[in-house]
Design an enzyme around this catalytic site. Structure first.
Site, short mmCIF file in Angstrom:
data_model
loop_
_atom_site.label_atom_id
_atom_site.label_comp_id
_atom_site.label_asym_id
_atom_site.label_seq_id
_atom_site.Cartn_x
_atom_site.Cartn_y
_atom_site.Cartn_z
N HIS A 1 -1.18 11.10 -1.89
CA HIS A 1 -2.47 10.62 -1.43
C HIS A 1 -3.45 11.74 -1.09
O HIS A 1 -4.59 11.75 -1.55
CB HIS A 1 -2.30 9.72 -0.20
CG HIS A 1 -3.60 9.25 0.38
ND1 HIS A 1 -4.28 9.95 1.35
CD2 HIS A 1 -4.34 8.15 0.09
CE1 HIS A 1 -5.39 9.30 1.66
NE2 HIS A 1 -5.46 8.21 0.91
N HIS B 1 0.82 -1.21 0.00
CA HIS B 1 0.00 0.00 0.00
C HIS B 1 0.85 1.26 0.00
O HIS B 1 1.64 1.48 0.92
CB HIS B 1 -0.89 -0.03 1.25
CG HIS B 1 -1.86 1.07 1.35
ND1 HIS B 1 -1.93 1.89 2.45
CD2 HIS B 1 -2.84 1.49 0.50
CE1 HIS B 1 -2.91 2.77 2.29
NE2 HIS B 1 -3.47 2.56 1.11
#
Length: 290
Positions: free
Chosen positions: A81, A39
């Site tokens: 992100h 991730h």
């Protein structure tokens, strides 16, 4: 309703205590366990979404990585992100008068000045926010595979087409990559549908845990339903597997973000197709033997 779908729907509605269907997930055919996806790179061990995190995943032996893509003020795709730069860079120090420090308010050159590593640890001081082009070059060098998330597409009209253009320019839309090395995902059904319409050969994923009733509609343009581990059950996973996606194969499900052995073994017991994790080594050890 198809018998396979009807059985899975019943299981999901009953709370998923019994697995009614035969196994239909992608990993079942060759008796492999769930694929492990790093991730934002191996982000427990290096600053997220940086080339350092990609390299750390490679050092640990992980082929699949996940990232997030957004767009700068001057139209360059970058891997970050949050919608703002404050959490993972020193933007407030470098540009103190530019609040609220949104990615979309800075040029690529301005973002390239930022330190995206010191927040994580001194050894990563000077690490930069990569452009998508730089990121693709690095994972190509490492022979890695990618789950690419189009982040906040509502802020960046046309980002789907632009993302596909970068992927194409970097050689990632050839048959080999489309067959086994690339997944494009988003929380936005419209964004996932757009990617599928523009390039039907791309494997796509819808993030979230939509109701079983909505799965037939999403299965027309999404190959995967990728859900938080806290929102799924054996019955839900079986319901997802009961539908065929746009490429004629059963829908798959990856689950996130799983960072401990107990949770990894629990979701593997649900028969998920993949686990997205900040700690891929921990999950790999937990799933050895699955």
């Amino acid at each position: 309703m198809h018998a396979r779908v009807a059985a899975a729907t019943t299981a999901a509605l009953l709370g998923g205590t019994v697995l009614i269907l035969p196994t239909t997930s992608a990993h079942a055919a060759d008796d492999e366990g769930p694929v492990v996806v790093a991730h934002r790179g191996a982000s427990a061990y290096a600053p997220e979404n940086t080339l350092a995190a990609v390299d750390k995943a490679d050092d640990l032996g992980f082929i699949w990585v996940e990232n997030d893509v957004q767009r700068t003020k001057d139209g360059v795709l970058v891997v970050v992100h949050d919608a703002t730069l404050t959490r993972t860079t020193d933007v407030e120090k470098v540009y103190p008068d530019r609040a609220p420090w949104r990615v979309a308010d800075f040029t690529a050159k301005e973002i390239s000045r930022l330190d995206a590593g010191s927040w994580f640890g001194r050894r990563y001081a000077g690490t930069r926010v990569p452009t998508l082009k730089q990121y693709m070059n690095r994972i190509s060098r490492n022979h890695q595979k990618l789950v690419l998330e189009i982040k906040n597409p509502e802020l960046y009209p046309g980002i789907e087409r632009q993302t596909l253009k970068v992927l194409s320019n970097e050689g990632w839309l050839d048959p080999g990559h489309l067959r086994s090395r690339l997944i494009v995902q988003s929380f936005s059904p419209d964004s996932v549908r757009t990617v599928h319409d523009l390039r039907p050969g791309v494997k796509t994923a819808l993030l979230g845990t939509p109701s079983v009733a909505n799965l037939p509609a999403y299965s027309r343009f999404a190959d995967q339903i990728n859900s938080s581990h806290s929102t799924i059950s054996t019955g839900y996973v079986a319901a997802v597997h009961a539908f065929d996606g746009p490429h004629g194969k059963p829908l798959e499900i990856l689950t996130w973000t799983v960072d401990d052995a107990r949770t990894a073994r629990r979701v593997a017991g649900y028969d998920v197709d993949g686990v997205i994790t900040n700690r891929p080594d921990v999950v790999r050890r937990a799933l050895s033997g699955y």
